[in-house]
Enzyme design. Sequence first.
Site, PDB file in Angstrom:
ATOM      1  CE  LYS A  44      -0.700   0.202   5.079  1.00 43.08           C
ATOM      2  NZ  LYS A  44      -0.123   1.413   5.321  1.00 43.08           N
ATOM      3  CB  THR A  45       3.909   2.452   1.737  1.00 38.29           C
ATOM      4  OG1 THR A  45       3.361   1.961   3.030  1.00 38.29           O
ATOM      5  CG2 THR A  45       4.894   3.703   1.897  1.00 38.29           C
ATOM      6  CG  ASP A 245      -1.232   4.563   5.189  1.00 37.37           C
ATOM      7  OD1 ASP A 245      -1.980   3.724   4.861  1.00 37.37           O
ATOM      8  OD2 ASP A 245      -0.057   4.249   5.440  1.00 37.37           O
ATOM      9  CD  GLU A 246      -2.209   1.577   8.545  1.00 40.76           C
ATOM     10  OE1 GLU A 246      -3.168   0.987   8.657  1.00 40.76           O
ATOM     11  OE2 GLU A 246      -1.082   1.184   8.326  1.00 40.76           O
ATOM     12  CD  GLN A 293      -3.798  -4.914   8.383  1.00 40.88           C
ATOM     13  OE1 GLN A 293      -2.728  -4.730   8.999  1.00 40.88           O
ATOM     14  NE2 GLN A 293      -3.793  -4.821   7.030  1.00 40.88           N
ATOM     15  NE  ARG A 650       1.037  -7.383  11.265  1.00 41.77           N
ATOM     16  CZ  ARG A 650       0.890  -6.556  10.190  1.00 41.77           C
ATOM     17  NH1 ARG A 650       1.673  -5.660  10.035  1.00 41.77           N
ATOM     18  NH2 ARG A 650      -0.058  -6.749   9.575  1.00 41.77           N
TER      19      ARG A 650
END
Length: 842
Positions: A44-45, A245-246, A293, A650
């Site tokens: 995504k980044t 973002d997020e 998330q 993770r």
Amino acid sequence: MQQDPDVIARPPEALIGDLNPQQAEAVQYRGPALLIGAGAGSGKTRVLTRRIAWILTQFGAWPSQVLAITFTNKAAAEMRERLESLIGPVASRMWVSTFHSACVRILRRDGERIGLKSGFTIYDTADCERLIKLIANDFNFDVKRYTPRSILARISDYKNNLTSAREMLAQYAPDFKPGQRGYRVGRIGNPEELYAVVYAEYQHRLAAANAVDFDDLIVRTVELLRACPDVAEYYHRKFRYILVDEYQDTNHAQYVLIRELAGVDAGEHADMGAVGAGRVGPAWITVVGDSDQSIYAFRGADIRNIQDFEQDFPNAKTIMLEQNYRSTQTILDAANAVIAHNEGRKPKRLWTAAGAGEQITAYAADTAQLEAHWIAAQIKRLHTDDGVRYSDIAVMYRANAQSRSLEEGLIQARVPYQLIGGTKFYERREVKDALAYLQAIVNPADDINMRRILNVPKRGLGARAESQVTLHAQQIGGTFWDGVAHADQIEGMTARTLNPLMRFAQMMQELREFAQEHDAKPSQIVAEVLERSGLLEELKKSQDPQDQSRVENLSQLQSVAAEYEQNTPDATLAGFLETTALVADSDQLPDESQDSGKVTLMTLHTAKGLEYPIVFLTGMEQGTFPHARAMEDTSELSEERRLAYVGITRAKRHLFVTRAAVRAQWGRSAEMMPSQFLDEIPADLIDWKRKEAGMERMRSGWRANASHDFGAHGGWNDDEFDAPSSFGGSSYGSRSSYGSGPSYGSRSTYGSGVRGSAAHAGKVTTRRAPVRQPAQPASSLKADNHLRIEDFAVGDKVTHDKFGLGTVVDAQDKGRNSVITVDFGSSGVKRLMLRVAPIEKL
């Protein structure tokens, strides 16, 4: 199509050539609202930074027209670095920051329009708790029943929902006026009235101190944009593209802030002939997030913000990113299987081209201590035999309380580790003292920090002097600093108190003048403060070896200030203080390219956004993970499952999951059932090294191999750590047999080496009781380890020669006979006379 000449003009193929089809579609999308549903590890980044570069090069936007929001300084720095490689040095001038950092810039520029002067102070949690304690003292309510932390949590909830103190007062305490002295909360048993009164007084005192807390940065910015149409209009014109973002972690206040900045509800029509967002109408909004998330509901995050995005923005486009570039397919299959049990989610299935990889390794230990020992042994093996770097390994847990046994296991195995979320650098006493001086220099109205430094280092100005100054300040209607500066007008003040007060006032005035002259050099101001205040001299004179590390911390603070100067073209002291105030837990983590040489321990909430080749997911038991409070609440259980999804994803190469059959809770041993999340992972994905703990095997009828497996001291042999047995036959997690029979863990012999096995039945051992010496009064003990009670605070970690690792739960200053109370976990809670205790503070 005009373009900023400083932007490197990348051809379209250079921006999308190496992306998968969904990523490329997201980068190129042309429209007013875009939701990128980015699964864990889906790049995504990269998509977000490429989209910004696309907006600049293909839509003709200027860098100043873009606002990119992330949730951590670390993520913002990474985004800025990637942008710089795409579009050049101009990226360093762009608004790429956290919500709070962006709001600070807006409030510094226009905050005076709502009564907030430019030099305002940002209070951290400790400052806010100190302010609540002062209010509690003035209003005479019980801080044990209504703790500062619980009150601040309630105030934070109000602010996250944009509920003002005025609204709360109107509903619960209409007769109260902020600043009113002698007010008593009337209706006993009505906490809402108390919360309303404290909230209003808290906001009143923040305003008087020209200070804000973290939540205020968002709330006051929304207030500014709503109260001042011309300011709102300025930012509508300035920011034509807003990227967040997020997005799943945003709360209601942040949701409203985005809409206000974008001018979504301003009623302006877009320029239909423009290539991009044009110069008028609402800004184009891109949000990136993953509803699977969303794990910060306890901080006010509202999952509905991302779930309802398409309803909030009727013309919105949604693009799902499902290809994962981080984990193996085995790990992704486990995550997909777990999260699929949540209802009402948008379907998404992560996949990777990287292959299946290793099975998930699982282990069931008898106790939390044995779970920690097994984990430590596995880490040692991975490092020694497989050459895995310690820094490539993370151990994650649901709650901070679980870290104690894990730390003990790693210490005993001599495995180096770092604990994320422990005492942070900027919260250490000596650093906080130095920063308090700097805050008081920048903002003399800041009563909390001014009162903190009045007698630090000691200069003969104790509680009585502080109360005299406070009372005088109230009488003249000024700040605490006003009381200090006019101390010569205080009636009845002795020369013994007045003289050091006047010297303190003169020193602060001189430091303020020095700071004004050297504002662009914060490191020089830090050096001057440390020298003039006496902070450094006091620590250097000390014979306490721990004070040497405090000197090093102050040296590090000066180095941080110097680094800020080098990296910031328009550096100021106020700017430096902002950077220290906006540091998050995850900002402590070393860069992935660096080898810290240590295993990382952290909670699952802290682990969000991070990745490690090897991950240990611990405490997989009902009541531990998922947490006990989620067992009867469907929405909370869904959030716990999302947290499990985050933990599983993770891991890049190998995931370990562990559980303990017995765990200490509130000083007692409690039996723990396996986590339902383990049942939700397909059995063929897991390699169980030990599927049932000792007592569970006995209850399941595993008696055939009892003589082989059961150790001489009533426990399972240690060789199980290295030589796993194969299990079969019994149903894993069988609810019918598990937990039946007498309560294991309630016996007084548990943990003593005798666990009630048949081998010891009927055997009686007698001992001769030692002759007790007459008790000595504490004052007659001559030993002295030179430890100081003021160096210990609740939550500090210590090691004891006999009891091992412990956490300080109370500290009582009794002079020479000061006492600390320490929770040593399985060894119990102990009260220790500080000067004779064989302990070391970690």
